[in-house]
Design a protein around this motif. Structure first.
Motif, PDB file in Angstrom:
ATOM      1  N   ARG A 113       0.108   5.666  -3.596  1.00  0.00           N
ATOM      2  CA  ARG A 113      -0.232   4.606  -4.536  1.00  0.00           C
ATOM      3  C   ARG A 113      -1.185   5.133  -5.610  1.00  0.00           C
ATOM      4  O   ARG A 113      -1.179   4.675  -6.734  1.00  0.00           O
ATOM      5  CB  ARG A 113      -0.863   3.441  -3.774  1.00  0.00           C
ATOM      6  N   ILE A 130      -4.027   2.023   5.947  1.00  0.00           N
ATOM      7  CA  ILE A 130      -2.732   2.001   5.278  1.00  0.00           C
ATOM      8  C   ILE A 130      -2.872   1.895   3.759  1.00  0.00           C
ATOM      9  O   ILE A 130      -2.347   2.726   3.019  1.00  0.00           O
ATOM     10  CB  ILE A 130      -1.898   0.798   5.799  1.00  0.00           C
ATOM     11  N   TRP A 139      -0.629   8.021   6.903  1.00  0.00           N
ATOM     12  CA  TRP A 139      -0.130   6.698   6.472  1.00  0.00           C
ATOM     13  C   TRP A 139       1.144   6.331   7.236  1.00  0.00           C
ATOM     14  O   TRP A 139       1.271   5.221   7.746  1.00  0.00           O
ATOM     15  CB  TRP A 139       0.129   6.701   4.952  1.00  0.00           C
ATOM     16  N   ARG A 143       1.452   3.116   9.482  1.00  0.00           N
ATOM     17  CA  ARG A 143       2.361   2.096   8.960  1.00  0.00           C
ATOM     18  C   ARG A 143       3.472   1.792   9.977  1.00  0.00           C
ATOM     19  O   ARG A 143       3.919   0.659  10.120  1.00  0.00           O
ATOM     20  CB  ARG A 143       2.916   2.609   7.618  1.00  0.00           C
ATOM     21  N   ILE A 423       1.400  -2.857  -9.864  1.00  0.00           N
ATOM     22  CA  ILE A 423       1.313  -2.024  -8.654  1.00  0.00           C
ATOM     23  C   ILE A 423       1.326  -0.561  -9.071  1.00  0.00           C
ATOM     24  O   ILE A 423       2.042  -0.181 -10.011  1.00  0.00           O
ATOM     25  CB  ILE A 423       2.465  -2.361  -7.695  1.00  0.00           C
ATOM     26  N   ARG A 425       1.555   3.682  -8.611  1.00  0.00           N
ATOM     27  CA  ARG A 425       2.206   4.788  -7.898  1.00  0.00           C
ATOM     28  C   ARG A 425       1.869   6.097  -8.617  1.00  0.00           C
ATOM     29  O   ARG A 425       1.690   6.102  -9.835  1.00  0.00           O
ATOM     30  CB  ARG A 425       3.737   4.654  -7.923  1.00  0.00           C
ATOM     31  N   GLY A 483       5.846  -5.975  -3.907  1.00  0.00           N
ATOM     32  CA  GLY A 483       5.987  -4.543  -4.119  1.00  0.00           C
ATOM     33  C   GLY A 483       7.351  -4.083  -3.638  1.00  0.00           C
ATOM     34  O   GLY A 483       8.250  -4.900  -3.382  1.00  0.00           O
ATOM     35  N   GLY A 484       7.523  -2.765  -3.499  1.00  0.00           N
ATOM     36  CA  GLY A 484       8.840  -2.272  -3.093  1.00  0.00           C
ATOM     37  C   GLY A 484       8.785  -0.850  -2.594  1.00  0.00           C
ATOM     38  O   GLY A 484       7.736  -0.200  -2.588  1.00  0.00           O
ATOM     39  N   ARG A 487       6.362   1.521   0.547  1.00  0.00           N
ATOM     40  CA  ARG A 487       4.981   1.009   0.551  1.00  0.00           C
ATOM     41  C   ARG A 487       4.915  -0.488   0.261  1.00  0.00           C
ATOM     42  O   ARG A 487       3.837  -1.045   0.033  1.00  0.00           O
ATOM     43  CB  ARG A 487       4.136   1.782  -0.444  1.00  0.00           C
ATOM     44  N   CYS A 489       4.808  -4.521   0.800  1.00  0.00           N
ATOM     45  CA  CYS A 489       3.935  -5.268   1.716  1.00  0.00           C
ATOM     46  C   CYS A 489       4.615  -5.439   3.088  1.00  0.00           C
ATOM     47  O   CYS A 489       5.702  -6.013   3.183  1.00  0.00           O
ATOM     48  CB  CYS A 489       3.634  -6.640   1.128  1.00  0.00           C
ATOM     49  N   ALA A 491       3.849  -7.407   5.342  1.00  0.00           N
ATOM     50  CA  ALA A 491       3.769  -8.798   5.827  1.00  0.00           C
ATOM     51  C   ALA A 491       4.583  -9.743   4.952  1.00  0.00           C
ATOM     52  O   ALA A 491       4.355 -10.948   4.977  1.00  0.00           O
ATOM     53  CB  ALA A 491       2.303  -9.236   5.857  1.00  0.00           C
ATOM     54  N   SER A 495       4.613 -13.755   5.290  1.00  0.00           N
ATOM     55  CA  SER A 495       3.951 -14.537   4.227  1.00  0.00           C
ATOM     56  C   SER A 495       4.882 -15.609   3.683  1.00  0.00           C
ATOM     57  O   SER A 495       4.452 -16.731   3.420  1.00  0.00           O
ATOM     58  CB  SER A 495       3.505 -13.623   3.085  1.00  0.00           C
TER      59      SER A 495
HETATM   60  C1  HEM Z   1       1.549 -14.027  -0.120  1.00  0.00           C
HETATM   61  C2  HEM Z   1       0.855 -13.068   0.414  1.00  0.00           C
HETATM   62  C3  HEM Z   1       0.920 -11.606   0.055  1.00  0.00           C
HETATM   63  C4  HEM Z   1       1.260 -10.976  -1.106  1.00  0.00           C
HETATM   64  C5  HEM Z   1       1.690 -11.623  -2.431  1.00  0.00           C
HETATM   65  C6  HEM Z   1       1.159  -9.550  -0.880  1.00  0.00           C
HETATM   66  C7  HEM Z   1       1.445  -8.578  -1.827  1.00  0.00           C
HETATM   67  C8  HEM Z   1       1.356  -7.224  -1.582  1.00  0.00           C
HETATM   68  C9  HEM Z   1       1.694  -6.208  -2.548  1.00  0.00           C
HETATM   69  C10 HEM Z   1       2.198  -6.480  -3.942  1.00  0.00           C
HETATM   70  C11 HEM Z   1       1.472  -5.002  -1.963  1.00  0.00           C
HETATM   71  C12 HEM Z   1       1.674  -3.628  -2.604  1.00  0.00           C
HETATM   72  C13 HEM Z   1       3.066  -3.161  -2.293  1.00  0.00           C
HETATM   73  C14 HEM Z   1       3.472  -1.900  -3.027  1.00  0.00           C
HETATM   74  O1  HEM Z   1       2.618  -1.071  -3.350  1.00  0.00           O
HETATM   75  O2  HEM Z   1       4.687  -1.736  -3.275  1.00  0.00           O
HETATM   76  C15 HEM Z   1       0.990  -5.241  -0.625  1.00  0.00           C
HETATM   77  C16 HEM Z   1       0.661  -4.254   0.280  1.00  0.00           C
HETATM   78  C17 HEM Z   1       0.129  -4.499   1.529  1.00  0.00           C
HETATM   79  N1  HEM Z   1      -0.042  -5.727   2.127  1.00  0.00           N
HETATM   80 FE1  HEM Z   1       0.470  -7.523   1.331  1.00  0.00          FE
HETATM   81  N2  HEM Z   1       0.745  -9.341   0.417  1.00  0.00           N
HETATM   82  C18 HEM Z   1       0.586 -10.562   1.016  1.00  0.00           C
HETATM   83  C19 HEM Z   1       0.196 -10.797   2.333  1.00  0.00           C
HETATM   84  C20 HEM Z   1      -0.196  -9.830   3.219  1.00  0.00           C
HETATM   85  C21 HEM Z   1      -0.650 -10.086   4.577  1.00  0.00           C
HETATM   86  C22 HEM Z   1      -0.729 -11.481   5.226  1.00  0.00           C
HETATM   87  C23 HEM Z   1      -0.981  -8.879   5.127  1.00  0.00           C
HETATM   88  C24 HEM Z   1      -1.504  -8.555   6.510  1.00  0.00           C
HETATM   89  C25 HEM Z   1      -1.164  -9.199   7.587  1.00  0.00           C
HETATM   90  C26 HEM Z   1      -0.712  -7.854   4.124  1.00  0.00           C
HETATM   91  C27 HEM Z   1      -0.915  -6.504   4.301  1.00  0.00           C
HETATM   92  C28 HEM Z   1      -0.591  -5.536   3.377  1.00  0.00           C
HETATM   93  C29 HEM Z   1      -0.777  -4.106   3.599  1.00  0.00           C
HETATM   94  C30 HEM Z   1      -1.363  -3.453   4.866  1.00  0.00           C
HETATM   95  C31 HEM Z   1      -0.319  -3.453   2.445  1.00  0.00           C
HETATM   96  C32 HEM Z   1      -0.309  -1.944   2.193  1.00  0.00           C
HETATM   97  C33 HEM Z   1       1.072  -1.353   2.476  1.00  0.00           C
HETATM   98  C34 HEM Z   1       1.128   0.168   2.301  1.00  0.00           C
HETATM   99  O3  HEM Z   1       0.359   0.734   1.543  1.00  0.00           O
HETATM  100  O4  HEM Z   1       1.977   0.787   2.957  1.00  0.00           O
HETATM  101  N3  HEM Z   1      -0.233  -8.470   2.986  1.00  0.00           N
HETATM  102  N4  HEM Z   1       0.931  -6.601  -0.394  1.00  0.00           N
END
Ligand code: HEM
Length: 543
Positions: A113, A130, A139, A143, A423, A425, A483-484, A487, A489, A491, A495
């Motif tokens: 990222r 993560i 990671w 992950r 986002i 990268r 995201g996509g 990496r 999300c 969850a 969600s």
């Molecule tokens: C509506 C709620 C949520 C939105 C809009 C959201 C959105 C996002 C986005 C845009 C990313 C970046 C993805 C990318 O870089 O391509 C992300 C990453 C992440 N999210 Fe969420 N998220 C939400 C809820 C959650 C919840 C509830 C959790 C935990 C239980 C969570 C945990 C994470 C983690 C750990 C990452 C990092 C993934 C990685 O780097 O591999 N998110 N999220």
């Protein structure tokens, strides 16, 4: 320690004022020359605001990062550059330009990222967990377990159960406050709601943010009884977590010597590091306590299926003590169990990623529906077609599959104002993007808000119209909420389940009105869009 801090520590103490002035002036000149040399010799010069040393092009981001980039896209087009302090970022607002960056393959050049940030390294989050992890192997390992836990069959059901349970509590509190004529700021309530949700789903422990908040507002005698130890534990963990997040910019943006030598800032840095130590230690203690409980449990007893338990038992014999849990966890590549430290870092990231995103998203949805009476009517038609006059029955996972218009509202809300408008990268090898050849470690920003408002993909993009998701085919990558690529999300499924379920619980039974119907949405636009305040009235449905 950086070169600057070594020089600062060893400077001769007998220097006079002129020596200091000369030294400062020389440093400034070297910095400015170096800055503009870097600027004028950059590869693939692109249009964009002219950068100024130290602040870069931050001055041009009017209305915050998210809103500012949208305005700049109108001025400079679908690819342009901005400078955050002295770092260049390439902004991409066209679906074809980002296609390569979102490839869901382990061979992708875009698994990182961000480049390694010295400040985040000092904070201790660059090589663990993560979200900020810059070491792709660590990671991948973390992950893998996060995915396995959150995608386990019973996790969705648990999210639905918890969404109900917390809503019933919140519903009761909101009704009491209505009787007492006390103003309801949905933003504060949703913040508490999602905090309790995330703490319980991640750790299996009850969190008391909702009742604690209710008790601070309610004037009546019928306040909730909460054990005082629980209040202290619950509030302190949440408070420390938010303090940790609030202090991140100090480490992301300020160089080492400013963080550690400039008065006031150095005290803030010290506080932030002490807070970090407390937080890491507290989560580590929670992990150790749960591990002990699990070790002591007999084989005939079932274990809870919260994320913490699932991470601890992965690749151990105890995996058989969880109902519904598939033994897929035992894969050769990831065959060793996680250590306490690894679990702590993953749990921390689950708190960071999950505690506020859902709450802001829900506020944006409620605001849009309140402003669009036709959308509310269509939503009610859909809900009534499933629940009829029964406005209290349990929402099932089958119901959620049939809620097409509800889902369209969620998507359209995200299109108009995403919680995550951009986002990041970086490429781990040289690559071609948007017709230009880029060297390794180029910092790209996928500008989703720009794509979501691009007329090339969306007719009348400023109009709020969920129907566009009912009848038209979506162009690939033209709507990105979570995201996509690898990496994305982890969850995202959970969600969507929580958001849909909450929408049913609220709108099949209640009318929600904005207190000031003409006021614009009160939000802050940084790298995420956050709702500041949403005063509402909630009352039983009239029809
Ligand atoms: C509506 C709620 C949520 C939105 C809009 C959201 C959105 C996002 C986005 C845009 C990313 C970046 C993805 C990318 O870089 O391509 C992300 C990453 C992440 N999210 Fe969420 N998220 C939400 C809820 C959650 C919840 C509830 C959790 C935990 C239980 C969570 C945990 C994470 C983690 C750990 C990452 C990092 C993934 C990685 O780097 O591999 N998110 N999220």
């Amino acid at each position: 320690m950086t070169l600057t801090s070594i020089i600062l520590t060893n400077l001769p103490i007998f220097w006079g004022i002129y020596d200091w002035l000369k030294f400062t002036l020389t440093c400034i000149i070297i910095y400015v020359v170096n800055f503009y040399f870097k600027y004028y010799t950059r590869v693939n010069p692109l249009p964009g605001p002219f950068p100024i040393p130290i602040i870069g092009t931050l001055y041009a981001l009017k209305g915050g990062i998210g809103n500012g980039l949208l305005l700049l896209q109108k001025q400079y087009g679908e690819i342009f550059e901005v400078w955050y302090l002295s770092n260049r970022r390439i902004i991409l607002g066209n679906v074809e330009y980002i296609d390569n960056l979102l490839t869901p393959s382990t061979k992708s050049k875009y698994l990182k990222r961000n480049v390694l940030n010295e400040g985040l390294k000092e904070l201790g989050i660059s090589f663990q967990g993560i979200i900020n992890n810059c070491d792709i192997n660590i990671w991948k390992y973390n992950r893998h377990f996060f995915n396995q836990a959150i995608l386990s069959p019973s996790f969705n059901n648990k999210s639905i159960e918890l969404t109900h349970k917390l809503w019933y509590d919140m519903e009761k509190y909101l009704n009491h406050l209505n009787d007492e004529n006390i103003m309801i700021d949905l933003s504060s309530w949703m913040h508490r709601y999602s905090t309790d949700m995330i703490v319980e789903i991640i750790t299996g422990r009850r969190s008391y943010s909702l009742p604690i908040y209710y008790n601070t507002l309610s004037k009546k005698e019928n306040k909730e009884e909460i054990p005082s130890v629980a209040i202290k534990e619950s509030e302190e963990l949440i408070h420390r977590l938010h303090y940790f997040l609030r202090n991140l910019p100090i480490f992301v943006f300020l160089p080492y010597w400013i963080r550690h030598y400039v008065p006031i800032i150095k005290d803030k840095t010290k506080d932030a590091l002490t807070n970090r130590d407390w937080l890491f230690q507290r989560i580590l203690t929670i992990v150790k306590e749960r591990r002990k409980e699990i070790e002591e449990i007999t084989d005939d007893k079932l274990l809870n299926n919260d994320m913490l338990t699932l991470l601890i038992i992965a690749n151990t014999q105890k995996v058989n003590n969880v109902k519904d849990h598939s033994s897929k966890l035992i894969e050769e590549k990831f065959s060793r169990p996680m250590t306490d430290q690894e679990i702590m870092s993953v749990i921390l990231d689950a708190f960071i990623g999950g505690s506020d995103t859902t709450s802001h998203f829900m506020c944006f949805i409620v605001y849009r529906i309140a402003k669009n009476i036709k959308v509310l009517k269509r939503l009610r038609q859909e809900l009534d077609s499933i629940y009829g006059q029964d406005r209290t029955r349990h929402v099932t996972s089958e119901d959620l599959i049939n809620l097409k218009y509800t889902e369209a509202i969620i998507k359209e809300t995200a299109r108009v104002l995403s919680v995550a408008p951009i986002i990041l990268r970086v490429n781990s090898e040289d690559d071609e993007v948007a017709g230009y050849k880029w060297p390794t470690n180029t910092a790209f920003t996928m500008h989703f808000a720009g794509i979501h408002h691009n007329e090339r993909y969306w007719k009348d993009p400023e109009e709020f119209n969920p129907d566009r998701f009912m009848y038209n085919e979506e162009i690939k990558n033209s709507l990105i909420i979570f995201g996509g690529g690898l990496r994305a999300c982890p969850a995202r499924k959970m969600s969507m389940v929580v958001l849909k379920c909450l929408m049913v619980l609220i709108y099949r039974k209640y009318d929600v009105e904005l207190i000031d119907k003409d006021a614009p949405l009160d939000y802050t636009s940084t790298i995420i869009n956050t709702c500041n305040k949403l005063p509402i009235k909630i009352k039983l449905r009239q029809d």
